[in-house]
Design a protein around this motif. Sequence first.
Motif, mmCIF file in Angstrom:
data_model
loop_
_atom_site.group_PDB
_atom_site.id
_atom_site.type_symbol
_atom_site.label_atom_id
_atom_site.label_comp_id
_atom_site.label_asym_id
_atom_site.label_seq_id
_atom_site.Cartn_x
_atom_site.Cartn_y
_atom_site.Cartn_z
ATOM 1 N N ILE A 57 -84.992 69.846 23.723
ATOM 2 C CA ILE A 57 -85.674 68.965 21.841
ATOM 3 C C ILE A 57 -84.742 68.372 20.682
ATOM 4 C CG2 ILE A 57 -86.994 69.958 19.618
ATOM 5 C CD1 ILE A 57 -87.925 72.392 20.996
ATOM 6 N N PHE A 58 -83.308 68.783 20.976
ATOM 7 C CA PHE A 58 -83.085 68.064 19.955
ATOM 8 C C PHE A 58 -82.213 66.774 20.605
ATOM 9 C CE2 PHE A 58 -77.864 67.599 18.802
ATOM 10 C CZ PHE A 58 -78.161 67.829 17.441
ATOM 11 N N MET B 120 -98.955 61.611 15.845
ATOM 12 C CA MET B 120 -98.274 62.133 14.772
ATOM 13 C C MET B 120 -96.741 62.491 14.138
ATOM 14 S SD MET B 120 -101.603 64.377 13.010
ATOM 15 C CE MET B 120 -103.247 64.288 13.251
ATOM 16 N N ILE B 121 -96.364 61.333 14.858
ATOM 17 C CA ILE B 121 -94.670 61.271 14.742
ATOM 18 C C ILE B 121 -93.967 59.810 14.227
ATOM 19 C CG2 ILE B 121 -92.854 61.114 16.382
ATOM 20 C CD1 ILE B 121 -93.721 61.847 18.928
ATOM 21 N N PRO B 122 -93.793 60.444 12.693
ATOM 22 C CA PRO B 122 -93.662 59.065 11.733
ATOM 23 C C PRO B 122 -92.513 58.410 12.474
ATOM 24 C CG PRO B 122 -92.308 61.241 11.235
ATOM 25 C CD PRO B 122 -93.258 61.969 12.438
ATOM 26 N N ASP B 123 -92.693 56.772 12.060
ATOM 27 C CA ASP B 123 -92.481 55.620 12.731
ATOM 28 C C ASP B 123 -91.143 55.647 10.917
ATOM 29 O OD1 ASP B 123 -93.938 55.153 14.286
ATOM 30 O OD2 ASP B 123 -95.242 54.073 12.501
ATOM 31 N N LEU B 124 -90.744 56.745 10.061
ATOM 32 C CA LEU B 124 -89.777 55.883 9.839
ATOM 33 C C LEU B 124 -89.223 57.947 8.881
ATOM 34 C CD1 LEU B 124 -87.801 54.915 8.292
ATOM 35 C CD2 LEU B 124 -89.173 53.907 6.116
ATOM 36 N N LEU B 125 -87.919 57.787 8.959
ATOM 37 C CA LEU B 125 -87.729 59.092 8.555
ATOM 38 C C LEU B 125 -86.649 58.718 7.523
ATOM 39 C CD1 LEU B 125 -87.327 61.338 11.609
ATOM 40 C CD2 LEU B 125 -89.275 61.752 10.091
ATOM 41 N N THR B 126 -86.075 59.487 6.309
ATOM 42 C CA THR B 126 -85.491 59.179 5.413
ATOM 43 C C THR B 126 -83.860 59.600 6.169
ATOM 44 O OG1 THR B 126 -85.398 61.414 4.300
ATOM 45 C CG2 THR B 126 -86.486 58.174 3.933
ATOM 46 N N ALA B 127 -82.962 59.639 5.211
ATOM 47 C CA ALA B 127 -81.520 60.497 6.024
ATOM 48 C C ALA B 127 -82.367 61.510 5.725
ATOM 49 C CB ALA B 127 -80.231 59.808 4.867
ATOM 50 N N ALA B 128 -82.416 62.277 4.528
ATOM 51 C CA ALA B 128 -82.985 63.508 4.069
ATOM 52 C C ALA B 128 -83.596 64.490 5.395
ATOM 53 C CB ALA B 128 -83.073 63.481 2.747
ATOM 54 N N GLN B 129 -84.908 63.678 5.556
ATOM 55 C CA GLN B 129 -85.358 64.337 6.530
ATOM 56 C C GLN B 129 -85.120 64.554 7.949
ATOM 57 O OE1 GLN B 129 -88.462 61.185 5.613
ATOM 58 N NE2 GLN B 129 -89.652 62.430 4.490
ATOM 59 N N HIS B 130 -84.135 63.253 8.052
ATOM 60 C CA HIS B 130 -83.819 63.668 9.760
ATOM 61 C C HIS B 130 -82.370 64.485 9.456
ATOM 62 C CE1 HIS B 130 -80.778 62.460 12.681
ATOM 63 N NE2 HIS B 130 -81.781 61.274 13.206
ATOM 64 N N SER B 131 -82.130 64.745 8.805
ATOM 65 C CA SER B 131 -80.977 66.213 8.368
ATOM 66 C C SER B 131 -81.422 67.191 8.809
ATOM 67 C CB SER B 131 -80.037 65.857 6.884
ATOM 68 O OG SER B 131 -79.173 64.555 7.399
ATOM 69 N N TYR C 114 -93.788 73.771 23.980
ATOM 70 C CA TYR C 114 -95.291 74.259 24.798
ATOM 71 C C TYR C 114 -94.988 74.669 26.201
ATOM 72 C CZ TYR C 114 -98.730 72.981 21.189
ATOM 73 O OH TYR C 114 -99.355 73.557 19.492
ATOM 74 N N VAL C 115 -94.401 74.084 26.603
ATOM 75 C CA VAL C 115 -93.427 74.677 28.473
ATOM 76 C C VAL C 115 -93.062 75.829 27.674
ATOM 77 C CG1 VAL C 115 -91.356 73.948 29.766
ATOM 78 C CG2 VAL C 115 -93.187 72.001 29.051
ATOM 79 N N ASP C 116 -92.319 75.672 26.260
ATOM 80 C CA ASP C 116 -90.987 77.061 26.284
ATOM 81 C C ASP C 116 -91.979 78.166 25.619
ATOM 82 O OD1 ASP C 116 -88.701 78.141 24.735
ATOM 83 O OD2 ASP C 116 -89.794 78.391 23.140
ATOM 84 N N TRP C 117 -92.705 77.930 24.743
ATOM 85 C CA TRP C 117 -94.090 79.234 24.511
ATOM 86 C C TRP C 117 -94.927 79.561 25.546
ATOM 87 C CZ3 TRP C 117 -95.964 75.502 19.342
ATOM 88 C CH2 TRP C 117 -94.819 75.822 18.555
ATOM 89 N N LEU C 118 -95.332 78.686 26.709
ATOM 90 C CA LEU C 118 -96.123 78.843 27.922
ATOM 91 C C LEU C 118 -94.621 80.432 28.814
ATOM 92 C CD1 LEU C 118 -98.847 78.714 29.114
ATOM 93 C CD2 LEU C 118 -97.385 76.915 30.695
ATOM 94 N N LEU C 119 -93.404 80.374 28.398
ATOM 95 C CA LEU C 119 -92.645 81.135 29.029
ATOM 96 C C LEU C 119 -92.644 82.033 28.563
ATOM 97 C CD1 LEU C 119 -90.531 78.265 31.137
ATOM 98 C CD2 LEU C 119 -92.299 80.268 32.076
ATOM 99 N N THR C 120 -92.276 81.750 27.194
ATOM 100 C CA THR C 120 -91.897 82.926 26.393
ATOM 101 C C THR C 120 -92.542 83.961 25.408
ATOM 102 O OG1 THR C 120 -91.091 81.488 24.296
ATOM 103 C CG2 THR C 120 -89.594 82.151 25.493
ATOM 104 N N VAL C 121 -94.023 83.166 24.936
ATOM 105 C CA VAL C 121 -94.895 84.270 24.365
ATOM 106 C C VAL C 121 -95.539 84.847 25.756
ATOM 107 C CG1 VAL C 121 -97.444 84.199 23.118
ATOM 108 C CG2 VAL C 121 -95.312 82.574 22.713
ATOM 109 N N PRO C 122 -96.065 85.110 26.664
ATOM 110 C CA PRO C 122 -96.285 86.381 27.012
ATOM 111 C C PRO C 122 -94.914 87.342 27.648
ATOM 112 C CG PRO C 122 -96.982 83.935 28.006
ATOM 113 C CD PRO C 122 -95.497 83.710 27.083
ATOM 114 N N PHE D 6 -90.977 61.291 20.123
ATOM 115 C CA PHE D 6 -90.251 63.090 20.383
ATOM 116 C C PHE D 6 -91.027 63.719 21.268
ATOM 117 C CE2 PHE D 6 -89.998 66.774 18.280
ATOM 118 C CZ PHE D 6 -89.384 67.150 18.138
ATOM 119 N N ASN D 7 -89.966 63.770 21.477
ATOM 120 C CA ASN D 7 -91.447 64.974 23.236
ATOM 121 C C ASN D 7 -91.590 66.269 22.705
ATOM 122 O OD1 ASN D 7 -92.672 66.565 25.130
ATOM 123 N ND2 ASN D 7 -91.399 65.637 26.769
ATOM 124 N N GLU D 8 -92.949 66.613 22.307
ATOM 125 C CA GLU D 8 -92.959 67.674 21.726
ATOM 126 C C GLU D 8 -93.595 68.708 22.396
ATOM 127 O OE1 GLU D 8 -92.804 69.707 17.943
ATOM 128 O OE2 GLU D 8 -93.749 67.785 17.197
#
Length: 276
Positions: A64-65, A1-12, A97-105, A91-93
Amino acid sequence: MIPDLLTAAQHSTVYNSLSLVIAAQLFTAIFLLISLPRVLPRYRPAITIALIVCGIAAYHYFRIFDSFNAAYTTTAIGGAGDYTLAEGAAFNEGYRYVDWLLTVPLLLVELVAVLALARAMQNKLLMQLVPASILMIVLGYPGEISEDVGVRTIFGILSTIPFLFILWVLFVELSKSLKTQPEAVRGTISRLRYLLLLSWGVYPIAYLLPSLDVGADGWVWKQVGYSIADIVAKAVYGIIIYQVAKTKSWIEDPSFAQQERSHAETVSLTERAVKP
């Protein structure tokens, strides 16, 4: 569900929200590291865990950045035009989840650690909270990466089951331990549970946004929602844990409290002396 196009405002919007999280997590981790000596040794494990949580989050948000920057490109001068998904890039979502798998517990361990309960009670709470938190994250991931709304819904419901169990433990089982806490921090600890509920409540809302067929806006606001929730659930939460640990340290050891007050007064006098 990653969009193929982002406007400049969405990207910012996504770019700036990711940048904000990196700054919040990184400098909260630095603050907690510097503040470790300000609490008694028995509470330092809780602050150390909070520091680790923010450090892990900062690292993953760097990834992520970088993934976001690599995924979208523009030919417009100054980045003022639309951004398209680069050929062969994605974009690697999964970093989230790797972060949450470690940080949530660890967030739950952090809360139990600052309570400084009897070992048997600590073990009981952790044996309930940690497996449930891991199961919650693991069940959410297949839905996150699926483009099928039905699959997202099914795994969203499944991941909600351990989430509700965690809430039951926090608001029923943990409540039994609140009466053992000093009155000065009892209210703060109680409100910490609501902070977790509030921040974690953002995740399912953000999770469902792309399923509502709102296009790129849904994906953008999902990233913003996750980012805000991570700041509250980790950085803000960690600072409050530190305040609880500091207050309990001062209550339990008056000589330590006096030493800390003397240090604060010395720092204040020094700052006044160096002012022009």
